[in-house]
Write an enzyme that holds these catalytic residues in place. Sequence first.
Site, PDB file in Angstrom:
ATOM      1  N   ASP A  69       0.992  -1.180   0.078  1.00  0.00           N
ATOM      2  CA  ASP A  69       0.087   0.014  -0.207  1.00  0.00           C
ATOM      3  C   ASP A  69       0.843   1.256  -0.002  1.00  0.00           C
ATOM      4  O   ASP A  69       1.838   1.485   0.643  1.00  0.00           O
ATOM      5  CB  ASP A  69      -0.873  -0.028   1.146  1.00  0.00           C
ATOM      6  CG  ASP A  69      -2.034   0.775   0.910  1.00  0.00           C
ATOM      7  OD1 ASP A  69      -2.672   0.712  -0.279  1.00  0.00           O
ATOM      8  OD2 ASP A  69      -2.424   1.858   1.673  1.00  0.00           O
ATOM      9  N   GLY A 161       0.739   7.163 -11.842  1.00  0.00           N
ATOM     10  CA  GLY A 161       0.151   7.889 -10.678  1.00  0.00           C
ATOM     11  C   GLY A 161       0.685   9.312 -10.754  1.00  0.00           C
ATOM     12  O   GLY A 161       0.648  10.237 -11.793  1.00  0.00           O
TER      13      GLY A 161
HETATM   14  P1  ITT Z   1      -3.611  -2.177  -5.446  1.00  0.00           P
HETATM   15  O1  ITT Z   1      -4.320  -1.587  -4.429  1.00  0.00           O
HETATM   16  O2  ITT Z   1      -4.210  -3.121  -6.662  1.00  0.00           O
HETATM   17  O3  ITT Z   1      -2.006  -2.202  -5.298  1.00  0.00           O
HETATM   18  P2  ITT Z   1      -3.835   0.787  -6.187  1.00  0.00           P
HETATM   19  O4  ITT Z   1      -3.458   1.527  -7.265  1.00  0.00           O
HETATM   20  O5  ITT Z   1      -5.174   1.048  -5.765  1.00  0.00           O
HETATM   21  O6  ITT Z   1      -3.441  -0.569  -6.532  1.00  0.00           O
HETATM   22  P3  ITT Z   1      -2.679   1.751  -3.735  1.00  0.00           P
HETATM   23  O7  ITT Z   1      -4.134   1.664  -2.902  1.00  0.00           O
HETATM   24  O8  ITT Z   1      -1.540   1.416  -2.954  1.00  0.00           O
HETATM   25  O9  ITT Z   1      -2.792   0.954  -5.105  1.00  0.00           O
HETATM   26  O10 ITT Z   1      -2.564   3.264  -4.079  1.00  0.00           O
HETATM   27  C1  ITT Z   1      -1.491   3.854  -4.356  1.00  0.00           C
HETATM   28  C2  ITT Z   1      -1.654   5.084  -5.201  1.00  0.00           C
HETATM   29  O11 ITT Z   1      -0.547   6.090  -4.856  1.00  0.00           O
HETATM   30  C3  ITT Z   1      -1.558   4.768  -6.612  1.00  0.00           C
HETATM   31  O12 ITT Z   1      -2.633   4.596  -7.348  1.00  0.00           O
HETATM   32  C4  ITT Z   1      -0.894   6.253  -6.974  1.00  0.00           C
HETATM   33  O13 ITT Z   1      -1.864   7.023  -7.430  1.00  0.00           O
HETATM   34  C5  ITT Z   1      -0.141   6.545  -5.984  1.00  0.00           C
HETATM   35  N1  ITT Z   1       1.377   5.683  -6.007  1.00  0.00           N
HETATM   36  C6  ITT Z   1       1.961   5.230  -5.183  1.00  0.00           C
HETATM   37  N2  ITT Z   1       3.221   4.752  -5.722  1.00  0.00           N
HETATM   38  C7  ITT Z   1       3.241   5.501  -6.697  1.00  0.00           C
HETATM   39  C8  ITT Z   1       4.471   5.730  -7.465  1.00  0.00           C
HETATM   40  O14 ITT Z   1       5.689   5.053  -7.492  1.00  0.00           O
HETATM   41  N3  ITT Z   1       4.478   6.636  -8.530  1.00  0.00           N
HETATM   42  C9  ITT Z   1       3.373   7.521  -8.639  1.00  0.00           C
HETATM   43  N4  ITT Z   1       2.130   7.332  -7.882  1.00  0.00           N
HETATM   44  C10 ITT Z   1       2.197   6.425  -6.911  1.00  0.00           C
END
Ligand code: ITT
Length: 205
Positions: A69, A161
């Site tokens: 996360d 992201g």
């Molecule tokens: P999963 O739960 O399926 O892993 P998710 O995209 O919903 O996918 P998260 O709930 O962990 O994952 O949300 C993380 C968000 O934070 C992601 O969608 C991006 O918007 C941001 N994020 C995290 N790591 C990032 C990165 O390396 N570069 C850019 N944005 C990032």
Amino acid sequence: MQLLLATTNDGKIRELRKLFEGLDIEVLSLKDLEDKIEVEEDRQTFLENAIKKAKEYALYYNMPVIAEDSGLVIDALNGYPGVYSARFYNIEFGGKFDIEGLSKDEKNIQKVLKLMENERNRSARYVSVVVFYSPEGFGIFSEGVCEGEITDKPIGNMGFGYDPIFKPLGFDRTMAQLTVEEKNKISHRGKAFYKLKEKLTKLFS
Ligand code: ITT
């Protein structure tokens, strides 16, 4: 050994797969599985959400899991988007930004840029919490942080992201201008993963 990367985020899958290259592990992601389940990320911290995902997927698919996360923490926005990073555009804080025709990432970016418009304090950090959990009930976690600042416009088209508006400390490029290898060396996810690997190696050697 089979290991499930419990994520559907293509950007995360790309980065995590690269980190497993050269190891004798068959890495699957949720996208490789036909029988899908949804795990709601409804907790207040990255750690709680990551533990919840890792446990539920490991027990359901009966295989060891790595769940992650992560999010962007912006000081001037009191820590937002934080655990809401994936769906920041659609939460009440700062108003909803559900602009038609834009991707989720673009909507999130537009909202951050709007809220940061006249803000001088641009400091922010990416945070990643990685959890390994095996169905026998063994779990371990690690955290990685990448400090940086929010730019005033999106630059670059790699990564995912918020990468086009995040400039890591000491770099004159945004995260979206770095290759996967360059990003993994300095990123929150890369750091968390390396720490997790060290812990697991120590435990099992
Ligand atoms: P999963 O739960 O399926 O892993 P998710 O995209 O919903 O996918 P998260 O709930 O962990 O994952 O949300 C993380 C968000 O934070 C992601 O969608 C991006 O918007 C941001 N994020 C995290 N790591 C990032 C990165 O390396 N570069 C850019 N944005 C990032």
